[in-house]
Write a protein that holds these residues in place. Sequence first.
Motif, PDB file in Angstrom:
ATOM      1  N   HIS A 141       0.825  -1.207   0.000  1.00 59.16           N
ATOM      2  CA  HIS A 141       0.000   0.000   0.000  1.00 59.16           C
ATOM      3  C   HIS A 141       0.863   1.262   0.000  1.00 59.16           C
ATOM      4  O   HIS A 141       0.495   2.264  -0.632  1.00 59.16           O
ATOM      5  N   GLY A 142       1.994   1.226   0.701  1.00 61.64           N
ATOM      6  CA  GLY A 142       2.881   2.382   0.670  1.00 61.64           C
ATOM      7  C   GLY A 142       3.436   2.646  -0.718  1.00 61.64           C
ATOM      8  O   GLY A 142       3.517   3.795  -1.169  1.00 61.64           O
ATOM      9  N   LEU A 143       3.840   1.587  -1.410  1.00 62.58           N
ATOM     10  CA  LEU A 143       4.347   1.729  -2.775  1.00 62.58           C
ATOM     11  C   LEU A 143       3.260   2.253  -3.710  1.00 62.58           C
ATOM     12  O   LEU A 143       3.522   3.085  -4.584  1.00 62.58           O
ATOM     13  N   LYS A 144       2.039   1.768  -3.545  1.00 60.23           N
ATOM     14  CA  LYS A 144       0.956   2.221  -4.406  1.00 60.23           C
ATOM     15  C   LYS A 144       0.649   3.693  -4.175  1.00 60.23           C
ATOM     16  O   LYS A 144       0.425   4.457  -5.137  1.00 60.23           O
ATOM     17  N   VAL A 166      17.361   0.168  -5.661  1.00 57.37           N
ATOM     18  CA  VAL A 166      16.593  -0.295  -6.814  1.00 57.37           C
ATOM     19  C   VAL A 166      15.677   0.833  -7.296  1.00 57.37           C
ATOM     20  O   VAL A 166      14.958   1.444  -6.491  1.00 57.37           O
ATOM     21  N   ASP A 167      15.723   1.101  -8.593  1.00 54.43           N
ATOM     22  CA  ASP A 167      14.789   2.041  -9.202  1.00 54.43           C
ATOM     23  C   ASP A 167      13.457   1.335  -9.379  1.00 54.43           C
ATOM     24  O   ASP A 167      13.266   0.551 -10.313  1.00 54.43           O
ATOM     25  N   PHE A 168      12.535   1.610  -8.480  1.00 56.56           N
ATOM     26  CA  PHE A 168      11.250   0.931  -8.501  1.00 56.56           C
ATOM     27  C   PHE A 168      10.110   1.924  -8.783  1.00 56.56           C
ATOM     28  O   PHE A 168       8.991   1.760  -8.315  1.00 56.56           O
ATOM     29  N   ARG A 169      10.409   2.940  -9.555  1.00 51.22           N
ATOM     30  CA  ARG A 169       9.352   3.874  -9.931  1.00 51.22           C
ATOM     31  C   ARG A 169       8.344   3.203 -10.864  1.00 51.22           C
ATOM     32  O   ARG A 169       8.708   2.370 -11.695  1.00 51.22           O
ATOM     33  N   SER A 170       7.102   3.606 -10.716  1.00 51.48           N
ATOM     34  CA  SER A 170       6.063   3.107 -11.609  1.00 51.48           C
ATOM     35  C   SER A 170       6.397   3.483 -13.047  1.00 51.48           C
ATOM     36  O   SER A 170       6.954   4.558 -13.303  1.00 51.48           O
ATOM     37  N   GLY A 223       5.368   4.029  -6.438  1.00 52.53           N
ATOM     38  CA  GLY A 223       6.710   3.455  -6.542  1.00 52.53           C
ATOM     39  C   GLY A 223       7.738   4.404  -5.961  1.00 52.53           C
ATOM     40  O   GLY A 223       7.411   5.324  -5.213  1.00 52.53           O
ATOM     41  N   GLY A 224       8.967   4.221  -6.322  1.00 53.45           N
ATOM     42  CA  GLY A 224      10.027   5.067  -5.800  1.00 53.45           C
ATOM     43  C   GLY A 224      11.367   4.377  -5.912  1.00 53.45           C
ATOM     44  O   GLY A 224      11.554   3.458  -6.708  1.00 53.45           O
ATOM     45  N   GLY A 246       3.044  -6.052  -8.351  1.00 56.74           N
ATOM     46  CA  GLY A 246       2.819  -7.481  -8.275  1.00 56.74           C
ATOM     47  C   GLY A 246       3.760  -8.149  -7.286  1.00 56.74           C
ATOM     48  O   GLY A 246       4.832  -7.628  -6.981  1.00 56.74           O
ATOM     49  N   ARG A 247       3.348  -9.291  -6.793  1.00 53.14           N
ATOM     50  CA  ARG A 247       4.179 -10.063  -5.853  1.00 53.14           C
ATOM     51  C   ARG A 247       4.148 -11.526  -6.263  1.00 53.14           C
ATOM     52  O   ARG A 247       3.071 -12.076  -6.513  1.00 53.14           O
TER      53      ARG A 247
END
Length: 453
Positions: free
Chosen positions: A153-156, A298-302, A160-161, A341-342
């Motif tokens: 939920h934080g990522l959503k 890690v570049d985890f931006r949407s 991302g980030g 996704g997980r």
Amino acid sequence: MAGKPSPGNISAKLERIAALAKQAPDMQFTTLAHHVDLEWLHQAYRWTRKSGSPGIDGQTAQQYAQDLDENLQSLLGRAKSGGYRAPSVKRVHIPKGDGKTMRPIGIPTFEDKVLQRAVAMVLGAVYEQDFLDCSYGFRPGRCQHDALDALWHGLKRMGGGWVLEVDIKAFFDRIDHTLLRETLRHRVLDGVLLRLIGKWLNAGVLEDGQVSYSEEGTPQGGVISPLLSNVFLHEVVDVWFEEQAKARLRGRAFMIRFADDIVMVFEHEDDARKVMRVLPKRLGKYKLELHPTKTRLVDFRSPVRRRPNDDGPDDRGPGTFNMLGFTHHWKKNRKGNWTVGRCTAKDRKSRVIKALGTWCREHRHDPVDTQWRQLCSKLRGHIQYYGVTYNFPALSEVIHRTARIWHKWLSRRSQQRTLDWTKMQRLLRRYPLPQPHIPHQLFPFPRAAKPAF
């Protein structure tokens, strides 16, 4: 009889301790040991797992229970008078997640577990009022799935980030005893409890017939160890990140910690790199260090946020990272929108399939119904943990491959291979394996998944 456990009385005591700790967050408790009486030890005994392996004395829970009242009375007297001697911990080794290296696990004696549980009950009531929302490991009412949901939920919410995977090198083996005692004294000054904790920290480790002693580390496997590690990391990481690091960032950030598994998420790359530069100095102050290869940014931006010349090159897709056995990645949902996704991490899935293959090979001569019951039990346990939203394909793969592995070894029960796949399908209809399903669904506002920023 005197000393008979009353859950209501114990709960009332724990509530009073917790209320006092919450009302006075800066107070140092000097008298807590008086709460540990015979009734308290009976409750600690009830909460201690009875199926564990015996320690160096070889005494099982069933043997200890034969003279339970006398044993607990003796234990209480020794603990209060200072005559209790913490026995050495038996060390065994189990495979780590990579399947190559081994993790040392300490096995205390059963009586030691009961006393550790009693002390952990007292200290837990105090420190639960201090622990922050970002901490999920080994806390009442919280579990791995709560941490995973809070992370999702934080990522959503942030879209991302930049994700900083933090791995503290050999954390449980490197906790400095002196620094841990100093951290405990910030809240607890009770001499009886601190003396017991000191004895557990100084208890030797029995391995290969030799007893060794160390000035650092807590034995993984001890009842008190998870609480001590939480208290230490609360001071070292949690409070520092929430009260000091976040105040110096220009964007949003949050952290999720389960024991020593830590993930920090940042809205901006420069904030992430700033914390990544400072974090080794913070850990070094407490004689800890980051793992040089497992700690990574890690570049985890949407994909929606990834524009040309925005904080970095756009020719690569979003990265992935692991947390608590799950790989997190960006994917499109049924509506065509990007979501987090997980799926089961590759190393975890490979380890599960390998273990199932080994078990089927070793038990191929057992009766089929016996094999079936054991396989169902193993698969139900796998589904219960890995059955989260978006992980249905990975569950299906494990169950399908289990059926193939079972067929392989049933066909080798004798030199004549008479069990072809058609016959195996008939057998599976008679002995069906569990069907994949998702017991842990994502909800809009989960109880323990409040936004961390």
